[in-house]
Design a protein around this motif. Structure first.
Motif, PDB file in Angstrom:
ATOM      1  N   ARG A  21     -20.943  85.772  84.664  1.00 22.12           N
ATOM      2  CA  ARG A  21     -20.396  85.382  85.968  1.00 22.12           C
ATOM      3  C   ARG A  21     -19.957  86.587  86.809  1.00 22.12           C
ATOM      4  O   ARG A  21     -19.405  86.416  87.885  1.00 22.12           O
ATOM      5  N   ASP A  22     -20.202  87.778  86.312  1.00 20.17           N
ATOM      6  CA  ASP A  22     -19.903  89.002  87.051  1.00 20.17           C
ATOM      7  C   ASP A  22     -21.141  89.358  87.870  1.00 20.17           C
ATOM      8  O   ASP A  22     -22.057  90.034  87.388  1.00 20.17           O
ATOM      9  N   GLU A  23     -21.198  88.908  89.107  1.00 23.91           N
ATOM     10  CA  GLU A  23     -22.414  89.031  89.902  1.00 23.91           C
ATOM     11  C   GLU A  23     -22.801  90.483  90.158  1.00 23.91           C
ATOM     12  O   GLU A  23     -23.995  90.816  90.197  1.00 23.91           O
ATOM     13  N   ASP A  24     -21.829  91.357  90.345  1.00 24.22           N
ATOM     14  CA  ASP A  24     -22.143  92.770  90.561  1.00 24.22           C
ATOM     15  C   ASP A  24     -22.778  93.378  89.313  1.00 24.22           C
ATOM     16  O   ASP A  24     -23.764  94.129  89.404  1.00 24.22           O
ATOM     17  N   TRP A  25     -22.212  93.061  88.156  1.00 23.43           N
ATOM     18  CA  TRP A  25     -22.773  93.596  86.915  1.00 23.43           C
ATOM     19  C   TRP A  25     -24.174  93.053  86.680  1.00 23.43           C
ATOM     20  O   TRP A  25     -25.088  93.801  86.299  1.00 23.43           O
ATOM     21  N   VAL A  26     -24.376  91.753  86.916  1.00 21.80           N
ATOM     22  CA  VAL A  26     -25.694  91.144  86.712  1.00 21.80           C
ATOM     23  C   VAL A  26     -26.722  91.775  87.650  1.00 21.80           C
ATOM     24  O   VAL A  26     -27.858  92.073  87.245  1.00 21.80           O
ATOM     25  N   ALA A  27     -26.338  92.010  88.901  1.00 26.52           N
ATOM     26  CA  ALA A  27     -27.268  92.623  89.855  1.00 26.52           C
ATOM     27  C   ALA A  27     -27.661  94.028  89.416  1.00 26.52           C
ATOM     28  O   ALA A  27     -28.833  94.426  89.513  1.00 26.52           O
ATOM     29  N   ALA A  28     -26.696  94.793  88.918  1.00 21.59           N
ATOM     30  CA  ALA A  28     -26.998  96.145  88.449  1.00 21.59           C
ATOM     31  C   ALA A  28     -27.890  96.103  87.209  1.00 21.59           C
ATOM     32  O   ALA A  28     -28.816  96.917  87.066  1.00 21.59           O
ATOM     33  N   ALA A  29     -27.620  95.158  86.316  1.00 20.65           N
ATOM     34  CA  ALA A  29     -28.448  95.026  85.113  1.00 20.65           C
ATOM     35  C   ALA A  29     -29.873  94.631  85.485  1.00 20.65           C
ATOM     36  O   ALA A  29     -30.842  95.151  84.917  1.00 20.65           O
ATOM     37  N   TRP A  30     -30.005  93.734  86.445  1.00 18.65           N
ATOM     38  CA  TRP A  30     -31.333  93.299  86.893  1.00 18.65           C
ATOM     39  C   TRP A  30     -32.143  94.470  87.453  1.00 18.65           C
ATOM     40  O   TRP A  30     -33.350  94.588  87.185  1.00 18.65           O
ATOM     41  N   ALA A  31     -31.515  95.339  88.178  1.00 19.34           N
ATOM     42  CA  ALA A  31     -32.229  96.437  88.852  1.00 19.34           C
ATOM     43  C   ALA A  31     -32.989  97.323  87.873  1.00 19.34           C
ATOM     44  O   ALA A  31     -34.056  97.853  88.207  1.00 19.34           O
TER      45      ALA A  31
END
Length: 300
Positions: A21-31
């Motif tokens: 649920r940490d959207e910033d962390w998920v976005a960075a991981a996705w990149a």
């Protein structure tokens, strides 16, 4: 667990549940992630060598679709699944399902594909709220679907099923053919757990219903996911002293026979019996009883 090796229950990966649920962390991981594309038939791109390998695409070129965080490996590489048609032009890749290559993949890739296929099936079946019928959308890195009207959250669910090897007082094994199976295919018995029932009770009920035998000495052997579409297979062995004639449930069982070890080996070698494939827990239960590998399979 008694069964030492199960095709779809091996390999460790950190699923990072605390970060979903940490959207910033998920976005960075996705990149910086490796992305496994899963189509609506549960297939993923695979390089079919002597040891098949999953083929990932970079996140920047991944197709649009539901994204699911699968986890992070020991090298801190993030893996995602995307539920979408497999793009054309992935070099040396062929769309392939778990039944074909689940037992041949490396440990980590086996657990990645199993999770990806299971989550893709769940997303495909839960696009609408079960309470009000409104559309749902994915949140929490693909591990929750939320109703767009009432805000209710839906989580992935599994259907637990027992699968059991039945042996008699002479240590013969019982194998059966389902009514929808072609001739010569045979496996152990299985069935879903009913509400208000324990695993052991389900084993006894299913054996009684399907072949008319009373069983005891119910022993847990191991479990593995079976995401086709959403089962968890709970493996057992059990014994029967019931010498009554088999009473088959003709709606489910076409035929069933007892085998000694020598009889089963000969039948498998001659292809008079086609056993389940190594990806299944059924095969592992049979070979555990037999005490060694057996030849032949029917690919499940």
């Amino acid at each position: 667990m008694t069964l030492g090796w199960l095709a779809l229950a091996r390999g460790d990966i950190d699923r990072m549940a605390e970060r979903r649920r940490d959207e910033d962390w998920v976005a960075a991981a996705w990149a910086g992630s490796r992305v496994l594309v899963v189509d609506d038939k549960g297939r993923v791109p695979v390089r079919l060598t002597d040891r098949p390998e999953l083929v990932y695409v970079p996140s920047r070129t991944a197709p649009k679709g539901e994204r699911v965080l699968l986890g992070i490996d020991e090298d801190k590489i993030a893996y995602f699944a995307v539920c979408a048609p497999i793009p054309d032009g992935i070099p040396d890749a062929e769309p392939t399902g778990l039944r074909r290559i689940g037992a041949l993949l490396a440990d980590v890739e086996s657990t990645l594909m199993t999770q990806a296929v299971a989550m893709a099936a769940w997303h495909g079946a839960h696009r609408f709220c079960p309470r009000c019928g409104a559309p749902t959308k994915a949140i929490a890195a693909g591990h929750v679907r939320v109703c767009t009207e009432d805000g209710g959250e839906q989580y992935p669910r599994l259907d637990p099923a027992v699968i059991m090897l039945v042996a008699d007082a002479d240590d013969r094994v019982l194998l059966a053919r389902g009514v929808s199976w072609p001739e010569r295919r045979a496996s152990v018995l299985a069935g879903f757990i009913e509400p208000g029932e324990s695993m052991e009770q389900a084993v006894a009920r299913e054996v009684k219903e399907e072949v008319g035998l009373d069983v005891g000495e119910v022993t847990y052997m191991g479990s593995q996911p079976w995401p086709m579409p959403q089962s968890l297979m709970l493996g057992f062995s059990c014994r029967t002293d019931d010498v009554a004639k088999l009473k088959l449930d003709k709606a489910e069982i076409a035929e069933a026979y007892w085998y000694t070890r020598d009889e089963l080996k000969a039948a498998a070698l001659n292809r008079d019996v086609l056993l389940p494939g190594r990806v299944s827990i059924a095969r592992q239960l049979i070979e555990h009883w037999y005490g060694a590998d057996l030849p032949g399979s029917w690919g499940l």
